[in-house]
Design a protein around this motif. Structure first.
Motif, PDB file in Angstrom:
ATOM      1  N   ILE A 270       0.824  -1.209   0.000  1.00  0.00           N
ATOM      2  CA  ILE A 270       0.000   0.000   0.000  1.00  0.00           C
ATOM      3  C   ILE A 270       0.861   1.264   0.000  1.00  0.00           C
ATOM      4  O   ILE A 270       0.616   2.180  -0.800  1.00  0.00           O
ATOM      5  CB  ILE A 270      -1.011  -0.024   1.170  1.00  0.00           C
ATOM      6  CG1 ILE A 270      -2.140  -1.003   0.842  1.00  0.00           C
ATOM      7  CG2 ILE A 270      -1.563   1.363   1.457  1.00  0.00           C
ATOM      8  CD1 ILE A 270      -3.195  -1.146   1.914  1.00  0.00           C
ATOM      9  N   PRO A 271       1.893   1.384   0.846  1.00  0.00           N
ATOM     10  CA  PRO A 271       2.759   2.569   0.743  1.00  0.00           C
ATOM     11  C   PRO A 271       3.399   2.714  -0.640  1.00  0.00           C
ATOM     12  O   PRO A 271       3.493   3.833  -1.166  1.00  0.00           O
ATOM     13  CB  PRO A 271       3.814   2.318   1.830  1.00  0.00           C
ATOM     14  CG  PRO A 271       3.120   1.448   2.829  1.00  0.00           C
ATOM     15  CD  PRO A 271       2.244   0.560   2.023  1.00  0.00           C
ATOM     16  N   PHE A 272       3.838   1.598  -1.219  1.00  0.00           N
ATOM     17  CA  PHE A 272       4.426   1.670  -2.557  1.00  0.00           C
ATOM     18  C   PHE A 272       3.395   2.162  -3.569  1.00  0.00           C
ATOM     19  O   PHE A 272       3.682   3.041  -4.398  1.00  0.00           O
ATOM     20  CB  PHE A 272       4.964   0.299  -2.970  1.00  0.00           C
ATOM     21  CG  PHE A 272       5.401   0.237  -4.410  1.00  0.00           C
ATOM     22  CD1 PHE A 272       6.557   0.859  -4.829  1.00  0.00           C
ATOM     23  CD2 PHE A 272       4.625  -0.432  -5.352  1.00  0.00           C
ATOM     24  CE1 PHE A 272       6.955   0.822  -6.164  1.00  0.00           C
ATOM     25  CE2 PHE A 272       5.013  -0.485  -6.680  1.00  0.00           C
ATOM     26  CZ  PHE A 272       6.179   0.146  -7.089  1.00  0.00           C
ATOM     27  N   THR A 273       2.193   1.613  -3.502  1.00  0.00           N
ATOM     28  CA  THR A 273       1.140   2.022  -4.434  1.00  0.00           C
ATOM     29  C   THR A 273       0.811   3.499  -4.271  1.00  0.00           C
ATOM     30  O   THR A 273       0.627   4.223  -5.261  1.00  0.00           O
ATOM     31  CB  THR A 273      -0.125   1.172  -4.216  1.00  0.00           C
ATOM     32  OG1 THR A 273       0.187  -0.214  -4.421  1.00  0.00           O
ATOM     33  CG2 THR A 273      -1.234   1.577  -5.170  1.00  0.00           C
ATOM     34  N   GLU A 274       0.769   3.976  -3.031  1.00  0.00           N
ATOM     35  CA  GLU A 274       0.478   5.393  -2.811  1.00  0.00           C
ATOM     36  C   GLU A 274       1.578   6.274  -3.399  1.00  0.00           C
ATOM     37  O   GLU A 274       1.294   7.314  -4.003  1.00  0.00           O
ATOM     38  CB  GLU A 274       0.308   5.696  -1.325  1.00  0.00           C
ATOM     39  CG  GLU A 274      -0.022   7.152  -1.066  1.00  0.00           C
ATOM     40  CD  GLU A 274      -0.484   7.440   0.353  1.00  0.00           C
ATOM     41  OE1 GLU A 274      -0.757   8.623   0.638  1.00  0.00           O
ATOM     42  OE2 GLU A 274      -0.571   6.497   1.159  1.00  0.00           O
ATOM     43  N   SER A 275       2.817   5.862  -3.240  1.00  0.00           N
ATOM     44  CA  SER A 275       3.920   6.633  -3.832  1.00  0.00           C
ATOM     45  C   SER A 275       3.793   6.686  -5.354  1.00  0.00           C
ATOM     46  O   SER A 275       3.986   7.738  -5.971  1.00  0.00           O
ATOM     47  CB  SER A 275       5.265   6.004  -3.451  1.00  0.00           C
ATOM     48  OG  SER A 275       5.509   6.103  -2.070  1.00  0.00           O
ATOM     49  N   VAL A 276       3.467   5.555  -5.956  1.00  0.00           N
ATOM     50  CA  VAL A 276       3.300   5.500  -7.415  1.00  0.00           C
ATOM     51  C   VAL A 276       2.178   6.433  -7.854  1.00  0.00           C
ATOM     52  O   VAL A 276       2.321   7.179  -8.832  1.00  0.00           O
ATOM     53  CB  VAL A 276       3.017   4.049  -7.864  1.00  0.00           C
ATOM     54  CG1 VAL A 276       2.580   4.011  -9.326  1.00  0.00           C
ATOM     55  CG2 VAL A 276       4.250   3.175  -7.661  1.00  0.00           C
ATOM     56  N   LEU A 277       1.073   6.411  -7.137  1.00  0.00           N
ATOM     57  CA  LEU A 277      -0.057   7.268  -7.500  1.00  0.00           C
ATOM     58  C   LEU A 277       0.290   8.743  -7.367  1.00  0.00           C
ATOM     59  O   LEU A 277      -0.134   9.576  -8.180  1.00  0.00           O
ATOM     60  CB  LEU A 277      -1.266   6.925  -6.634  1.00  0.00           C
ATOM     61  CG  LEU A 277      -1.937   5.580  -6.938  1.00  0.00           C
ATOM     62  CD1 LEU A 277      -2.938   5.220  -5.854  1.00  0.00           C
ATOM     63  CD2 LEU A 277      -2.621   5.618  -8.296  1.00  0.00           C
ATOM     64  N   ARG A 278       1.059   9.093  -6.336  1.00  0.00           N
ATOM     65  CA  ARG A 278       1.470  10.488  -6.172  1.00  0.00           C
ATOM     66  C   ARG A 278       2.341  10.941  -7.344  1.00  0.00           C
ATOM     67  O   ARG A 278       2.195  12.061  -7.850  1.00  0.00           O
ATOM     68  CB  ARG A 278       2.235  10.653  -4.855  1.00  0.00           C
ATOM     69  CG  ARG A 278       1.336  10.645  -3.615  1.00  0.00           C
ATOM     70  CD  ARG A 278       2.149  10.545  -2.333  1.00  0.00           C
ATOM     71  NE  ARG A 278       1.307  10.660  -1.151  1.00  0.00           N
ATOM     72  CZ  ARG A 278       1.156  11.761  -0.413  1.00  0.00           C
ATOM     73  NH1 ARG A 278       1.825  12.851  -0.731  1.00  0.00           N
ATOM     74  NH2 ARG A 278       0.367  11.776   0.639  1.00  0.00           N
ATOM     75  N   ARG A 314       8.558   9.032   0.055  1.00  0.00           N
ATOM     76  CA  ARG A 314       8.410   8.303   1.317  1.00  0.00           C
ATOM     77  C   ARG A 314       8.142   9.235   2.501  1.00  0.00           C
ATOM     78  O   ARG A 314       7.358   8.914   3.391  1.00  0.00           O
ATOM     79  CB  ARG A 314       9.657   7.457   1.590  1.00  0.00           C
ATOM     80  CG  ARG A 314       9.781   6.245   0.670  1.00  0.00           C
ATOM     81  CD  ARG A 314      10.966   5.381   1.062  1.00  0.00           C
ATOM     82  NE  ARG A 314      10.821   4.820   2.403  1.00  0.00           N
ATOM     83  CZ  ARG A 314      10.135   3.714   2.681  1.00  0.00           C
ATOM     84  NH1 ARG A 314       9.511   3.056   1.730  1.00  0.00           N
ATOM     85  NH2 ARG A 314      10.060   3.261   3.924  1.00  0.00           N
ATOM     86  N   THR A 315       8.788  10.402   2.495  1.00  0.00           N
ATOM     87  CA  THR A 315       8.584  11.337   3.611  1.00  0.00           C
ATOM     88  C   THR A 315       7.134  11.784   3.711  1.00  0.00           C
ATOM     89  O   THR A 315       6.600  11.975   4.806  1.00  0.00           O
ATOM     90  CB  THR A 315       9.486  12.570   3.434  1.00  0.00           C
ATOM     91  OG1 THR A 315      10.854  12.154   3.397  1.00  0.00           O
ATOM     92  CG2 THR A 315       9.300  13.551   4.586  1.00  0.00           C
ATOM     93  N   ALA A 316       6.490  11.935   2.565  1.00  0.00           N
ATOM     94  CA  ALA A 316       5.124  12.461   2.546  1.00  0.00           C
ATOM     95  C   ALA A 316       4.075  11.418   2.915  1.00  0.00           C
ATOM     96  O   ALA A 316       2.923  11.771   3.174  1.00  0.00           O
ATOM     97  CB  ALA A 316       4.807  13.019   1.158  1.00  0.00           C
ATOM     98  N   LEU A 317       4.457  10.147   2.949  1.00  0.00           N
ATOM     99  CA  LEU A 317       3.462   9.100   3.181  1.00  0.00           C
ATOM    100  C   LEU A 317       2.968   9.111   4.624  1.00  0.00           C
ATOM    101  O   LEU A 317       3.765   9.242   5.564  1.00  0.00           O
ATOM    102  CB  LEU A 317       4.055   7.725   2.866  1.00  0.00           C
ATOM    103  CG  LEU A 317       4.501   7.479   1.420  1.00  0.00           C
ATOM    104  CD1 LEU A 317       5.039   6.059   1.272  1.00  0.00           C
ATOM    105  CD2 LEU A 317       3.364   7.714   0.445  1.00  0.00           C
ATOM    106  N   PRO A 318       1.678   8.933   4.824  1.00  0.00           N
ATOM    107  CA  PRO A 318       1.160   8.879   6.196  1.00  0.00           C
ATOM    108  C   PRO A 318       1.544   7.599   6.919  1.00  0.00           C
ATOM    109  O   PRO A 318       1.580   7.565   8.148  1.00  0.00           O
ATOM    110  CB  PRO A 318      -0.358   8.957   6.000  1.00  0.00           C
ATOM    111  CG  PRO A 318      -0.594   8.435   4.617  1.00  0.00           C
ATOM    112  CD  PRO A 318       0.603   8.864   3.822  1.00  0.00           C
ATOM    113  N   ASN A 319       1.832   6.535   6.163  1.00  0.00           N
ATOM    114  CA  ASN A 319       2.179   5.244   6.770  1.00  0.00           C
ATOM    115  C   ASN A 319       3.288   4.582   5.950  1.00  0.00           C
ATOM    116  O   ASN A 319       3.145   4.407   4.740  1.00  0.00           O
ATOM    117  CB  ASN A 319       0.958   4.314   6.795  1.00  0.00           C
ATOM    118  CG  ASN A 319      -0.231   4.955   7.468  1.00  0.00           C
ATOM    119  OD1 ASN A 319      -0.281   5.079   8.673  1.00  0.00           O
ATOM    120  ND2 ASN A 319      -1.200   5.401   6.660  1.00  0.00           N
TER     121      ASN A 319
END
Length: 743
Positions: A270-278, A314-319
């Motif tokens: 999920i963190p990886f997917t969120e980074s990709v989407l950003r 990564r810094t911007a991710l909430p989790n």
């Protein structure tokens, strides 16, 4: 963070908030400044939904429909909103297609009955299964869509983000959880990803749609290699993880996905997917619709550069890690008790030979001892509400009460005792759902084509029916052959996945003097290899559409004669593309078309090419006033998220507001704004000398704080204040511009 089962929104452990009420009264006071007069309206629609997030969504759709009807929202802005709520414009004017978003196609009997009831009440009682495991209902009045949605949500069924520039339905192998080859059940992980990104501000208004798939094993039956993100389960050192593929896609220019990771632990997907989407949101193309998919961004910057950008998020991710609960899927399968006198055995069947044929082609042994899955072949994915209701009752009374819609537009009933297989066959036969050949060659995949789609060039469903009849009558030996696939699309967009089929057809046209005839591009040699590898079919030749049967006969007859006991792909590779061009050349000529060849399959009038404006990408015309208005809405969203201690969400809404605001001003000076990153650099370049706009350094320094400061209460609040101040400065600057122009 912990993701549990989806109930319309994500359940999560709240982050600690040591400054709960800090300046919240100030935020409330500032809120009124950003409300527009036309936003302050009384709600005339009420729902019975107890989930406040879902209720707000439905009421918002109803309110925006009223504003649109009153002429207070322009059509392009309204289109974007309704698409993100699963409401899609149809080829026929005045009606809508409703797409129901079902994570990895999973439904129970109660939900299936609800869908059937909604189709009866708001449409014509017909249901359509898509190649993304959704259900579509056609011919729905726009004004009734909020009410329809509200009824679906009573059984936890959503329309949210089924269309538009969002994360579309997360798909998975229909055999996930029962597959004898799977390392582990991917269902909870597909559901966790679905839940986490539903309504997530990161993926509400991207440049284009984004597709994610989970395969159950190395056989890659979910087709990971054609997705923006594809996941294949792996076990390494006793731990669960995924092989991750990225940047795949079909359409007019198919692209095979790259390998992002050979093994990524399950709590990092999920963190990886969120980074990709950003990254996709920030750097993805927005102006040129045909270049706005993830695959084109990947082609432009490459895998290594993309990895660098992802790491920078990564810094911007909430989790940094997200644990996904598997508890629901780890539970024992519940099977209801039944009266043995109410069911029949094989000895009681009228046609035992037909039953055995059906059993060989449609029944799958599960990894759970003594249990079987039943594949239900649904021609072109179309079935009725009455069939749905009777099927729902059957699975509720005699199985594990679960059906999964499949990627090939079928149904898979799960958790059936072996002794009940004859009873299921008999009951399915009564409701017209016992055709043999599940996932066989005659089980043809096709998009709706010109039946309902705005983008359809030529018919696809009529061709599919004709070819299925041909196979049934002339090639019965292929009915159970699941080594070959036929897929048909009505245009180049490949919704029918024609470009990755063994035998594919794409709708086209032939210009014959002043007349136009329907045509088909024949494609050969595509298919799934496995473990994230696949092949795209070659475009061989274009033929008149009414000669599709002749083409398929020629291909299969030659395969029978010259196949030499090899697979179709080996046979195709050995013979080569030119061989098949020469084989089909005699039927490709257009000089001698018969009158009926100017009439498309399933029609009785001469063919006309009538392609409408497609809505798959939710195209929006950028207007300065619209962008300013959207910036205000983003600020309100940021405030609401902050009030709920959703700091990462608030930060992203503030970021989006600043991007929209900057874009609005750039449009006033005719500057290109085809990516968010481009907006940032263009704004600094063009307005660097405007002291009224540069109060806190450059715009890039202001906006890219999002990548430098971890999400938290203090930063969410200061970043929101920055967004408000930036909006106010730009709006005043714009007013000054207009005053000078008038003078």
């Amino acid at each position: 963070m912990w993701i549990d089962r989806w109930e319309g929104y994500v359940y999560s452990v709240k982050q600690d908030n040591t400054q709960k009420e800090k300046d919240k009264s100030l935020l409330k006071k500032e809120r009124a400044f950003f409300l527009q007069p036309n936003e302050i309206t009384m709600r005339s629609f009420r729902t019975e939904i107890e989930n406040p997030v879902v209720e707000k969504d439905i009421i918002e759709l109803e309110r925006k429909i009223r504003l649109f009807r009153e002429g207070r929202i322009d059509e392009d802005r309204f289109r974007s909103l309704r698409l993100a709520r699963g409401v899609y414009g149809q080829r026929q004017s005045g009606v809508q297609m409703i797409r129901i978003k079902l994570p990895f196609g999973r439904v129970n009997g109660r939900q299936l009955i609800r869908i059937a009831a909604v189709s009866d009440k708001y449409s014509n009682g017909n249901l359509h299964i898509t190649t993304r495991q959704d259900i579509q209902i056609h011919y729905v009045s726009l004004d009734r869509t909020p009410e329809l949605w509200e009824e679906l949500e009573r059984d936890e069924i959503t329309l949210r983000e089924a269309c538009g520039n969002t994360v579309r339905n997360v798909t998975a192998s229909e055999t996930a959880g029962i597959d004898i080859h799977e390392p582990f059940d991917v269902s909870p992980y597909a559901e966790g990803v679905f839940s986490y990104f539903l309504r997530n501000p990161v993926c509400q208004e991207m440049g284009r749609k984004f597709k994610i798939a989970f395969s159950s094993s190395d056989k890659d039956t979910a087709l990971s290699y054609i997705h923006d993100l594809g996941f294949i389960p792996k076990i390494k050192d006793g731990k669960k993880g995924f092989k991750v593929l990225i940047g795949g896609g079909l359409g007019s220019q198919p692209r095979h996905a790259d390998i992002a990771y050979e093994f990524l632990p399950v709590n990092e997907i999920i963190p990886f997917t969120e980074s990709v989407l950003r990254i996709f949101d920030r750097h993805g193309e927005r102006a040129r619709r045909l270049k706005a998919r993830m695959k084109f961004l990947f082609n432009d910057i490459g895998l290594e550069k993309f990895r660098e950008l992802v790491e920078g998020e990564r810094t911007a991710l909430p989790n940094k890690y997200v644990e996904i609960s598997t508890s629901e899927y780890d539970e024992d399968i519940y099977l209801p008790e039944f009266d043995h006198l109410s069911v029949i055995g094989e000895a009681d069947l009228e046609n035992k030979t037909a039953y055995q044929f059906w059993k060989r082609s449609n029944v799958i042994r599960q990894k759970q001892p003594g249990l079987f899955a039943i594949g239900v072949k649904v021609q072109l994915g179309n079935f009725s509400s009455d069939q749905a209701r009777r099927l729902a009752q059957l699975i509720h009374d005699f199985s594990g009460d679960e059906v999964r819609f499949t990627l090939r537009q079928n149904l898979l009933i799960r958790h059936v005792r072996e002794e009940l297989l004859p009873h299921f066959y008999n009951e399915l036969r009564k409701i017209g759902l016992a055709d043999p050949g599940y996932n066989g060659l005659s089980d043809i995949t096709a998009c709706p084509g010109t039946d309902t789609c705005n983008l359809g060039i030529a018919g696809s469903t009529g061709v599919a029916k004709a070819l299925e009849d041909l196979l049934r009558n002339e090639y019965p030996q292929y009915l159970n052959n699941n080594e070959l696939t036929i897929k048909i699309s009505g245009c180049m967009n490949s919704c029918g996945q024609h470009s990755m089929a063994h035998i594919g057809f794409q709708g086209m046209t032939l210009n014959i003097g002043k007349n136009v005839a329907p045509a088909l591009q024949v494609l050969l040699g595509g298919g799934v290899v496995g473990d994230g590898k696949g092949r795209f079919a070659d475009k061989v030749i274009k033929i008149p559409s009414k000669r599709a049967k002749l083409a398929l006969r020629a291909i299969l007859d030659d395969f029978e004669s010259n196949g030499k006991n090899e697979s179709f792909l080996d046979y195709y590779d050995r013979q080569g593309k030119i061989y098949f061009y020469d084989l089909l050349k005699p039927i490709s000529g257009s000089d001698d078309l018969a009158p009926d060849e100017f009439v498309d399959w399933g029609h009785d009038k001469p063919f006309e090419k009538a392609v409408g404006v497609g809505e798959c990408a939710g195209v929006i015309i950028d207007l300065v006033a619209t962008l300013f208005s959207e910036s205000e809405e983003k600020i309100l969203d940021a405030e609401a998220a902050y009030q709920e201690d959703k700091w990462a969400d608030s930060i992203y809404h503030s970021y989006s507001s600043m991007i929209n605001t900057a874009k609005a001003l750039l449009l006033t000076v005719n500057k290109q704004t085809n990516t968010q990153a481009g907006i940032v650099s263009e704004f600094d370049e063009h307005f660097s000398n405007e002291s009224s706009l540069q109060k806190k350094g450059s715009f890039s320094e202001l906006v890219y704080q999002i990548n430098k400061v971890p999400p938290g209460d203090e930063f969410a609040q200061s970043y929101l204040r920055d967004a408000k101040e930036f909006y106010t400065r730009v709006k005043l600057f714009r007013e000054t511009q207009l005053t000078k122009l008038k003078s």
